[in-house]
Design a protein around this motif. Structure first.
Motif, PDB file in Angstrom:
ATOM      1  N   THR A 129       0.845  -1.208   0.000  1.00 42.92           N
ATOM      2  CA  THR A 129       0.000   0.000   0.000  1.00 42.92           C
ATOM      3  C   THR A 129       0.875   1.251   0.000  1.00 42.92           C
ATOM      4  OG1 THR A 129      -1.686  -1.198   1.245  1.00 42.92           O
ATOM      5  CG2 THR A 129      -1.856   1.207   1.232  1.00 42.92           C
ATOM      6  N   GLY A 130       1.935   1.227   0.800  1.00 43.81           N
ATOM      7  CA  GLY A 130       2.833   2.378   0.887  1.00 43.81           C
ATOM      8  C   GLY A 130       3.545   2.663  -0.422  1.00 43.81           C
ATOM      9  N   VAL A 131       3.971   1.619  -1.118  1.00 41.88           N
ATOM     10  CA  VAL A 131       4.637   1.805  -2.408  1.00 41.88           C
ATOM     11  C   VAL A 131       3.657   2.411  -3.409  1.00 41.88           C
ATOM     12  CG1 VAL A 131       5.716   0.620  -4.357  1.00 41.88           C
ATOM     13  CG2 VAL A 131       6.393   0.031  -2.022  1.00 41.88           C
ATOM     14  N   ARG A 132       2.414   1.938  -3.405  1.00 46.35           N
ATOM     15  CA  ARG A 132       1.390   2.524  -4.294  1.00 46.35           C
ATOM     16  C   ARG A 132       1.217   4.014  -4.020  1.00 46.35           C
ATOM     17  NH1 ARG A 132      -1.930  -0.854  -7.150  1.00 46.35           N
ATOM     18  NH2 ARG A 132      -1.814  -3.051  -6.556  1.00 46.35           N
ATOM     19  N   GLU A 133       1.188   4.357  -2.727  1.00 45.55           N
ATOM     20  CA  GLU A 133       0.933   5.745  -2.322  1.00 45.55           C
ATOM     21  C   GLU A 133       2.137   6.665  -2.563  1.00 45.55           C
ATOM     22  OE1 GLU A 133      -1.637   7.559  -1.146  1.00 45.55           O
ATOM     23  OE2 GLU A 133      -2.979   5.864  -1.416  1.00 45.55           O
ATOM     24  N   ALA A 134       3.313   6.089  -2.740  1.00 48.40           N
ATOM     25  CA  ALA A 134       4.546   6.896  -2.801  1.00 48.40           C
ATOM     26  C   ALA A 134       4.497   7.952  -3.901  1.00 48.40           C
ATOM     27  CB  ALA A 134       5.760   5.998  -2.980  1.00 48.40           C
ATOM     28  N   GLN A 135       3.819   7.650  -5.002  1.00 48.15           N
ATOM     29  CA  GLN A 135       3.764   8.633  -6.091  1.00 48.15           C
ATOM     30  C   GLN A 135       2.916   9.846  -5.715  1.00 48.15           C
ATOM     31  OE1 GLN A 135       1.125   7.472  -9.506  1.00 48.15           O
ATOM     32  NE2 GLN A 135       1.277   5.483  -8.503  1.00 48.15           N
ATOM     33  N   ASN A 136       2.185   9.737  -4.584  1.00 51.78           N
ATOM     34  CA  ASN A 136       1.386  10.862  -4.100  1.00 51.78           C
ATOM     35  C   ASN A 136       2.052  11.562  -2.923  1.00 51.78           C
ATOM     36  OD1 ASN A 136      -0.709  10.119  -5.907  1.00 51.78           O
ATOM     37  ND2 ASN A 136      -1.360   8.530  -4.463  1.00 51.78           N
ATOM     38  N   ALA A 137       3.364  11.342  -2.773  1.00 52.88           N
ATOM     39  CA  ALA A 137       4.070  11.870  -1.602  1.00 52.88           C
ATOM     40  C   ALA A 137       5.163  12.853  -2.011  1.00 52.88           C
ATOM     41  CB  ALA A 137       4.682  10.712  -0.804  1.00 52.88           C
ATOM     42  N   ALA A 302       6.122   0.691   4.581  1.00 56.72           N
ATOM     43  CA  ALA A 302       5.066   0.170   5.463  1.00 56.72           C
ATOM     44  C   ALA A 302       4.415   1.288   6.263  1.00 56.72           C
ATOM     45  CB  ALA A 302       5.637  -0.894   6.399  1.00 56.72           C
ATOM     46  N   SER A 303       5.200   2.267   6.720  1.00 51.33           N
ATOM     47  CA  SER A 303       4.639   3.378   7.511  1.00 51.33           C
ATOM     48  C   SER A 303       3.678   4.208   6.673  1.00 51.33           C
ATOM     49  CB  SER A 303       5.757   4.290   8.027  1.00 51.33           C
ATOM     50  OG  SER A 303       6.681   3.554   8.777  1.00 51.33           O
ATOM     51  N   LEU A 304       4.041   4.453   5.426  1.00 52.99           N
ATOM     52  CA  LEU A 304       3.152   5.196   4.532  1.00 52.99           C
ATOM     53  C   LEU A 304       1.878   4.386   4.273  1.00 52.99           C
ATOM     54  CD1 LEU A 304       2.593   7.656   2.807  1.00 52.99           C
ATOM     55  CD2 LEU A 304       4.030   6.681   0.996  1.00 52.99           C
ATOM     56  N   GLY A 305       2.042   3.076   4.182  1.00 53.44           N
ATOM     57  CA  GLY A 305       0.875   2.196   4.036  1.00 53.44           C
ATOM     58  C   GLY A 305      -0.060   2.288   5.232  1.00 53.44           C
ATOM     59  N   THR A 309      -3.929   3.525   5.075  1.00 50.16           N
ATOM     60  CA  THR A 309      -4.967   2.578   5.517  1.00 50.16           C
ATOM     61  C   THR A 309      -5.758   3.138   6.695  1.00 50.16           C
ATOM     62  OG1 THR A 309      -3.536   0.765   4.799  1.00 50.16           O
ATOM     63  CG2 THR A 309      -5.360   0.202   6.269  1.00 50.16           C
ATOM     64  N   LYS A 310      -5.057   3.708   7.660  1.00 50.82           N
ATOM     65  CA  LYS A 310      -5.708   4.225   8.877  1.00 50.82           C
ATOM     66  C   LYS A 310      -6.182   5.664   8.709  1.00 50.82           C
ATOM     67  CE  LYS A 310      -4.677   0.577  11.392  1.00 50.82           C
ATOM     68  NZ  LYS A 310      -5.668  -0.238  12.106  1.00 50.82           N
ATOM     69  N   GLN A 311      -5.821   6.271   7.574  1.00 50.54           N
ATOM     70  CA  GLN A 311      -6.182   7.669   7.289  1.00 50.54           C
ATOM     71  C   GLN A 311      -5.714   8.612   8.400  1.00 50.54           C
ATOM     72  OE1 GLN A 311     -10.463   7.285   6.318  1.00 50.54           O
ATOM     73  NE2 GLN A 311      -9.826   7.474   4.190  1.00 50.54           N
ATOM     74  N   TYR A 312      -4.471   8.416   8.819  1.00 52.46           N
ATOM     75  CA  TYR A 312      -3.886   9.288   9.841  1.00 52.46           C
ATOM     76  C   TYR A 312      -3.556  10.658   9.245  1.00 52.46           C
ATOM     77  CZ  TYR A 312      -2.972   5.402  13.134  1.00 52.46           C
ATOM     78  OH  TYR A 312      -3.090   4.359  14.021  1.00 52.46           O
ATOM     79  N   HIS A 313      -3.937  11.715   9.963  1.00 53.45           N
ATOM     80  CA  HIS A 313      -3.471  13.052   9.581  1.00 53.45           C
ATOM     81  C   HIS A 313      -1.994  13.209   9.934  1.00 53.45           C
ATOM     82  CE1 HIS A 313      -7.874  14.640  10.131  1.00 53.45           C
ATOM     83  NE2 HIS A 313      -7.713  13.926   9.024  1.00 53.45           N
ATOM     84  N   VAL A 314      -1.605  12.605  11.055  1.00 53.36           N
ATOM     85  CA  VAL A 314      -0.207  12.629  11.511  1.00 53.36           C
ATOM     86  C   VAL A 314       0.169  11.210  11.911  1.00 53.36           C
ATOM     87  CG1 VAL A 314       1.436  13.538  13.213  1.00 53.36           C
ATOM     88  CG2 VAL A 314      -0.450  14.982  12.425  1.00 53.36           C
ATOM     89  N   ASN A 315       1.283  10.733  11.383  1.00 48.80           N
ATOM     90  CA  ASN A 315       1.793   9.405  11.733  1.00 48.80           C
ATOM     91  C   ASN A 315       3.254   9.577  12.142  1.00 48.80           C
ATOM     92  OD1 ASN A 315       2.418   6.696  11.942  1.00 48.80           O
ATOM     93  ND2 ASN A 315       2.143   6.218   9.764  1.00 48.80           N
ATOM     94  N   SER A 316       3.540   9.316  13.408  1.00 45.24           N
ATOM     95  CA  SER A 316       4.921   9.396  13.901  1.00 45.24           C
ATOM     96  C   SER A 316       5.552   8.011  13.823  1.00 45.24           C
ATOM     97  CB  SER A 316       4.957   9.860  15.354  1.00 45.24           C
ATOM     98  OG  SER A 316       4.533  11.193  15.456  1.00 45.24           O
ATOM     99  N   LEU A 317       6.706   7.926  13.179  1.00 40.52           N
ATOM    100  CA  LEU A 317       7.421   6.647  13.156  1.00 40.52           C
ATOM    101  C   LEU A 317       8.080   6.444  14.519  1.00 40.52           C
ATOM    102  CD1 LEU A 317       6.906   7.176  10.164  1.00 40.52           C
ATOM    103  CD2 LEU A 317       9.081   6.102   9.679  1.00 40.52           C
TER     104      LEU A 317
END
Length: 622
Positions: A129-137, A302-305, A309-317
């Protein structure tokens, strides 16, 4: 001139007339109208001392003009200007003197987040999922610091991540972003219309050298149009509790300045209009990271995924954290007035906060053997839309703090000047309770190996605690790659213990690969098959996307380099003298700094090295 004098004579300072600043009054003829406005502001905010030493007009005129040039810069680079800076400084210094606890009224609890286990089904799903989303980052690197704390005089981005290949941090980050861009494109059947933007926040100390590192290496394969450098300015120093601006000890016509901290990145992105440009281009995520964590991109997909998936506004690694370990804990704070936030709480504040709010044992490990408050590693993933909405309210200002070093318990004077500071990870402090703020925890061996301590400081670290040095940072790369290969079925020998620069570390086989070869667990898994083994003294370097390792027994050094259009199968038994680690004394100035700070050099005695520069299918069976 008359209007300038008139304007100034209208001022009063603490009830006194402007005659208390005669040296400034005499020199008004040198100033432009906008500079006179700044002079008025300085007098009104209690900064008359800045002009006490000013001589008659005609003496040091150029220096006086340069002073106002600097004031103009300091005023324009701070949201709300210098008056706002001084007002905030007075409030924070008063709180500091009074010993006010910033957490009064707050109760800590464990926030919600995602704990990932490397290589399991869940992890693989999030990675895809994260790799798919990467082009939107878009990626934002905060890199305002030099390597002096490490015993290295260059910029930290120029340091090698590891010395097997000599790849520097900046090259590694760019190649990782390009690999994500390429993989994201492939997963979405080439439906990507854009290149991933990459922003680097620099400072006066690092800007020119960062640009030179990029230009002299053709941007490490990235299009120059993808890369944007944003330079942060310094802020004025404060000499006392009244927030009087400190003059530079070397020049009485300059205000002393120091860095404001990496929290400036938010206001720079906002004021430059970049965020709206990204939004208009259809981007959805902004990833923030720091300059010397060579493992980070193993955790990014994975973190971007998780964010998507969780639709986090903020995700802290985050990484698992032992109770009382010297790393901040990600914590939910709920105030008696109903406010709540999920933020980083420094380790030395978390334990007393827990004790003061009904947890008599403070910060303790749970049944997992770790603190329930995960360790913050200062890498953030923000959803772009809500991020822009928040910055419209704040202008990109991050809650600041001040940390004066007082001369004594009276707290009336400082040992040296101080300044306001802000941190990138404090962004969530102003968010509404409805904001979805979470975290993603991954194993430390996979995600976190910062390089920030010099050899002397690292050698003093208590046994069992992380060294966070160039030595441990390099060894962490080899450990992670070895453990990933073990996870896909390779028999990798156990490490041996060695001591370099007074630090006892595990030395695993020196395995490295380019991000385009093994960006995700699935990538590595698809390129390694059969019965493979690697001895502890081995080195393996893979530089090429389509290299397949099959039934390989390695005892020595193997280097494979190939163009994208070459498909190479590597197998059989490779045995040679290999590459040997030799101890180096960090005080030995005949050795380059970037080697010396590790405590070892690699003696490349013998290797099997093959280069495939033509398209086609190749077999290397030894």
């Amino acid at each position: 001139m008359e209007s300038a004098t008139e304007a100034l004579s209208n001022l009063s300072v603490n009830g006194d007339s402007v005659s208390s600043v005669p040296n400034l009054q005499k020199n008004l003829c040198l100033l432009f109208p906008e500079q006179i406005e700044l002079a008025k502001m300085l007098v009104e905010t209690g900064q008359s001392h800045l002009f006490q030493h000013w001589p008659e007009p005609g003496v040091d005129n150029e220096e006086k003009k340069a002073f106002f040039d600097q004031v103009t810069r300091l005023n324009s680079s701070y949201p709300g200007g210098l008056a706002s800076y001084i007002k905030t400084a007075r409030e924070l210094l008063a709180d500091s003197k009074a010993g006010k606890n910033p957490f009064d009224g707050f109760t800590p609890s464990v926030p919600t987040g995602e704990n990932l286990t490397f290589g399991d089904e869940n992890f693989i799903k999030f990675e895809e999922t994260g790799v798919r989303e990467a082009q939107n980052a878009a990626f934002v690197l905060v890199a305002g610091g030099l390597g002096e704390r490490l015993g290295y005089n260059g910029i930290k981005l120029a340091l090698p991540v590891e010395t097997t290949t000599g790849t520097c941090f900046l090259q590694h980050y760019i190649e990782s972003i390009l690999a994500l861009q390429e993989a994201s494109c492939r997963l979405t059947q080439g439906k990507c219309q854009r290149d991933i933007p990459f922003v680097i926040m620099t400072s006066d100390d690092t800007h020119a050298r960062t640009l030179q590192l990029l230009e002299s290496n053709s941007y490490f394969g990235m299009k120059p149009s993808q890369v944007k450098l944003l330079k942060q300015e310094k802020v004025a120093c404060l000499e006392d509790n009244d927030a009087r601006l400190a003059l530079d000890p070397q020049n009485k016509y300059r205000i002393q300045t120091k860095p404001h901290g990496h929290g400036d990145v938010h206001s720079l992105l906002y004021s430059g209009g970049l965020l709206n440009t990204w939004k208009d281009a259809g981007l959805r995520w902004v990833l923030f990271f720091q300059d010397t964590n060579g493992l980070l991109f193993k955790a990014i997909p994975a973190s971007l995924g998780v964010s998507a998936t969780k639709q986090y506004h903020v995700n802290s690694l985050a990484v698992p954290r032992k109770a009382k370990e010297a790393i901040g804990g990600i914590t939910r704070l709920t105030h008696t007035d109903g406010r709540s936030m999920v933020i980083n709480v420094e380790y030395n504040q978390l334990d007393p906060l827990l004790r003061a709010t009904g947890h008599p044992d403070g910060d303790v490990n749970s049944e997992t053997g770790y603190s329930p408050f995960p360790g913050n590693i200062n890498q953030l993933i923000l959803e772009l839309g809500p991020y822009i909405e928040e910055l419209k309210k704040t202008g990109g200002c991050i809650k600041e703090f001040v940390n004066p070093k007082y001369k004594d318990a009276s707290k009336t004077s400082f040992q040296s000047s101080t300044r306001l500071e802000c941190m990138m990870q404090d962004y969530p402090k102003t968010l509404p309770p409805s904001a979805r703020v979470g975290f993603t925890v991954m194993d430390t061996w996979l995600a976190y190996a910062p390089v920030k301590n010099n050899p002397e400081d690292a050698a003093k670290v208590p046994k069992g605690n992380p060294y966070h040095s160039a030595t441990s940072g390099e060894m962490a790369i080899y450990r992670a790659n070895s453990l990933i290969l073990r996870k896909v079925g390779v028999q990798v020998d156990d490490p041996v213990q060695r001591v370099f620069n007074g630090q006892e570390v595990e030395v695993w086989p020196r395995i490295t690969w380019k991000p385009q070869w093994g960006l995700t667990f699935s990538d590595v898994s698809s390129k390694v098959s059969g019965s493979c083994s690697m001895s502890q003294r081995s080195t393996m370097v893979i530089k090429g996307r389509n290299v397949f390792v099959e039934d390989l027994s390695l005892d020595g050094a193997l280097v494979i380099e190939s163009v994208d259009e070459a498909e190479v199968k590597v197998g059989g038994s490779v045995q040679n003298t290999g590459w040997i680690l030799e101890n180096v004394d960090y005080k030995d100035t005949s050795v380059p700094e970037e080697i010396r700070i590790r405590g070892f050099r690699i003696n490349k005695i013998e290797q099997l090295e093959e280069h495939y520069s033509e398209p086609g299918k190749f077999n290397l069976k030894v």
